[in-house]
Design an enzyme around this catalytic site. Structure first.
Site, PDB file in Angstrom:
ATOM      1  N   SER A  25     112.293  34.026  -6.779  1.00 22.76           N
ATOM      2  CA  SER A  25     111.223  33.666  -7.705  1.00 22.76           C
ATOM      3  C   SER A  25     110.589  34.941  -8.264  1.00 22.76           C
ATOM      4  O   SER A  25     110.551  35.961  -7.578  1.00 22.76           O
ATOM      5  CB  SER A  25     110.193  32.855  -6.910  1.00 22.76           C
ATOM      6  N   PRO A  26     110.099  34.883  -9.495  1.00 23.88           N
ATOM      7  CA  PRO A  26     109.449  36.083 -10.033  1.00 23.88           C
ATOM      8  C   PRO A  26     108.250  36.463  -9.160  1.00 23.88           C
ATOM      9  O   PRO A  26     107.431  35.602  -8.838  1.00 23.88           O
ATOM     10  CB  PRO A  26     108.962  35.635 -11.416  1.00 23.88           C
ATOM     11  N   CYS A  28     105.222  39.429  -8.825  1.00 25.56           N
ATOM     12  CA  CYS A  28     104.543  40.625  -9.329  1.00 25.56           C
ATOM     13  C   CYS A  28     104.630  41.746  -8.299  1.00 25.56           C
ATOM     14  O   CYS A  28     104.359  41.526  -7.117  1.00 25.56           O
ATOM     15  CB  CYS A  28     103.075  40.311  -9.588  1.00 25.56           C
ATOM     16  N   ALA A  60     106.594  38.314 -13.736  1.00 24.29           N
ATOM     17  CA  ALA A  60     105.846  37.994 -14.957  1.00 24.29           C
ATOM     18  C   ALA A  60     105.683  39.281 -15.762  1.00 24.29           C
ATOM     19  O   ALA A  60     105.006  40.217 -15.327  1.00 24.29           O
ATOM     20  CB  ALA A  60     104.481  37.418 -14.591  1.00 24.29           C
ATOM     21  N   GLN A 102     110.936  36.579 -16.293  1.00 20.05           N
ATOM     22  CA  GLN A 102     109.858  35.668 -16.677  1.00 20.05           C
ATOM     23  C   GLN A 102     109.007  36.391 -17.721  1.00 20.05           C
ATOM     24  O   GLN A 102     108.441  37.450 -17.425  1.00 20.05           O
ATOM     25  CB  GLN A 102     109.022  35.343 -15.442  1.00 20.05           C
ATOM     26  N   TYR A 185      97.930  30.702 -16.566  1.00 24.53           N
ATOM     27  CA  TYR A 185      98.144  31.721 -17.593  1.00 24.53           C
ATOM     28  C   TYR A 185      98.195  31.043 -18.967  1.00 24.53           C
ATOM     29  O   TYR A 185      98.071  29.834 -19.095  1.00 24.53           O
ATOM     30  CB  TYR A 185      99.395  32.556 -17.258  1.00 24.53           C
ATOM     31  N   ARG A 327     107.878  34.277  -1.062  1.00 27.71           N
ATOM     32  CA  ARG A 327     107.451  35.024   0.132  1.00 27.71           C
ATOM     33  C   ARG A 327     108.573  35.212   1.135  1.00 27.71           C
ATOM     34  O   ARG A 327     108.651  36.262   1.793  1.00 27.71           O
ATOM     35  CB  ARG A 327     106.258  34.323   0.778  1.00 27.71           C
TER      36      ARG A 327
HETATM   37  C1  8OZ Z   1     101.010  36.065  -7.168  1.00 33.88           C
HETATM   38  C2  8OZ Z   1      99.903  36.855  -7.318  1.00 33.88           C
HETATM   39  C3  8OZ Z   1      99.422  37.091  -8.585  1.00 33.88           C
HETATM   40  C4  8OZ Z   1     100.039  36.588  -9.674  1.00 33.88           C
HETATM   41  C5  8OZ Z   1     101.947  33.796 -10.737  1.00 33.88           C
HETATM   42  C6  8OZ Z   1     102.232  35.971 -11.707  1.00 33.88           C
HETATM   43  O1  8OZ Z   1     101.220  33.128 -10.003  1.00 33.88           O
HETATM   44  C7  8OZ Z   1     101.790  35.259 -10.694  1.00 33.88           C
HETATM   45  C8  8OZ Z   1     101.144  35.822  -9.507  1.00 33.88           C
HETATM   46  C9  8OZ Z   1     101.625  35.534  -8.264  1.00 33.88           C
HETATM   47  O2  8OZ Z   1     102.751  33.289 -11.485  1.00 33.88           O
END
Ligand code: 8OZ
Length: 370
Positions: A25-26, A28, A60, A102, A185, A327
């Site tokens: 999974s993407p 950060c 992302a 992503q 987002y 994770r």
């Molecule tokens: C975990 C922590 C902060 C941002 C998402 C880009 O929830 C994130 C993200 C994941 O898609």
């Protein structure tokens, strides 16, 4: 809708074959400088490709500088940003995995500090902070900055930024592009009534709230080759009265399919700070199953998936076409190899590492379970 296909059976979408149903999974990494990827991203993503995943997705990645969550997030707002990604996609693909990316705009949740410094919105006095944008001038929560409500011109310009980002991603060698329409987002902010109070064509009715996402998906699909997979991650529920429901997201998924989207990555939440989310193992899998069944589009399940048997069951029961893990992959880049061992499937171990698995130096291990 159960299936013979398990976690280690290949999947083909458009012109792209994934060696198994396991996706990274993407995630950060907050390790970019001015949006540029570097050796951290190569090693992080490369290790997980060597570790046997079928899909390895880059985090992302901002389609504009203001679309980044933090100053450490990756970006793809210029050709110069895309160019060093090619080394990463080449390596991922040399290991037998598909490279995905992503593409994202963080909307009102942009301009935050990195999590290991607290993750809070950067104060306006911080020189690294920037003005956020969103469908409506509504802060994520009290004390957070109020975003600038996008004009129609802003909307058109940003849609063009998504298209340019997707084109650059293709040039950089990615074979799957995911639109980030989840977690509060920008895209999610448009389709959720909790964050979209617009009164023009982009707000109000469900069709209007879907418009930004659908137009963007259609525009991106129109500009990328037919053999590139287009995915969309959705927050399938806001887990909040008056917010997005699974019925809404099923309708959105069906409409995205008509725009040429190939895969819906089914997540939830993130748009409301105090939503009550029942984050038990596999809690979002029913969303993937319902969308797959009712919108008749391939889905990926994500969220609290960590055990090989759990992931295999999701695929065998026909609840999703792919399982994305986050994770679990932070803990173990070789999760896919270890899952294959647990399930008695064929593991894709790099030849350099075969001795570590007590295997012959040439032969693939174990028995095959499709
Ligand atoms: C975990 C922590 C902060 C941002 C998402 C880009 O929830 C994130 C993200 C994941 O898609």
């Amino acid at each position: 809708m159960s299936s013979e296909a398990g976690l280690f059976s290949p999947l083909t979408l458009r012109g792209v074959t994934f060696r198994n149903r396991i996706g990274v999974s993407p995630m950060c990494q907050y390790s970019a400088v001015d949006g540029f990827v570097n050796d951290w991203h190569l090693v992080h993503l490369g290790a997980r490709a060597a570790g046997g995943a079928g899909l390895v997705m880059m985090e992302a990645t901002g389609v504009t500088p203001e679309g980044r969550i933090t100053p450490g997030c990756t970006g793809i707002w210029s050709d110069a940003h895309a160019e060093p990604m090619k080394r990463i996609t080449d390596f991922i693909q040399s290991q037998g995995a598909v490279a995905g990316i992503q593409i994202a705009h963080a909307g009102r949740k942009a301009s935050c500090d990195v999590p290991w410094r607290g993750g809070a919105p950067l104060p306006p006095s911080d020189p690294a902070a920037w003005q956020t944008i969103a469908p409506s001038a509504l802060a994520f929560q009290d004390g957070h900055p109020v975003p600038h409500a996008m004009t129609l011109e802003d909307i058109k310009r940003l849609q063009e930024s998504f298209v340019l980002a997707a084109r650059r991603a293709v040039k950089a060698g990615f074979r799957l592009i995911e639109l980030h329409g989840a977690h509060g987002y920008l895209m999610h902010e448009f389709f959720s009534p909790l964050s979209n109070h617009r009164t023009d064509d982009y707000g109000g009715s469900r069709d209007n709230r879907f418009r930004f996402v659908l137009e963007t998906a259609r525009a991106v699909r129109g500009e990328i080759p037919a053999d590139i997979v287009l995915a969309a991650r959705l927050s399938c529920s806001d887990w909040t009265e008056g917010g997005v429901t699974i019925e809404d997201s099923t309708a959105l998924a069906a409409a995205l399919k008509d725009c040429g989207v190939d895969l819906i990555d089914c997540s939830s939440g993130g748009n409301v700070h105090d939503a009550k989310i029942p984050a038990d193992p596999g809690y979002q899998v029913p969303f993937a199953a319902q969308i797959r069944r009712e919108a008749e589009i391939p889905t990926a399940a994500v969220g609290m998936i960590s055990e090989p048997q759990q992931a295999d069951d999701i695929i065998r029961k026909g609840e999703a076409d792919m399982a994305l893990l986050a994770r679990a992959f932070l803990r173990d880049p070789y999760w896919a190899v270890h899952a294959a061992q647990t399930l008695g499937a064929e593991a894709d171990v790099p030849p350099q590492y075969l001795r570590g698995y007590h295997q012959s130096r040439t032969a693939a291990p174990a028995k095959k379970a499709g």
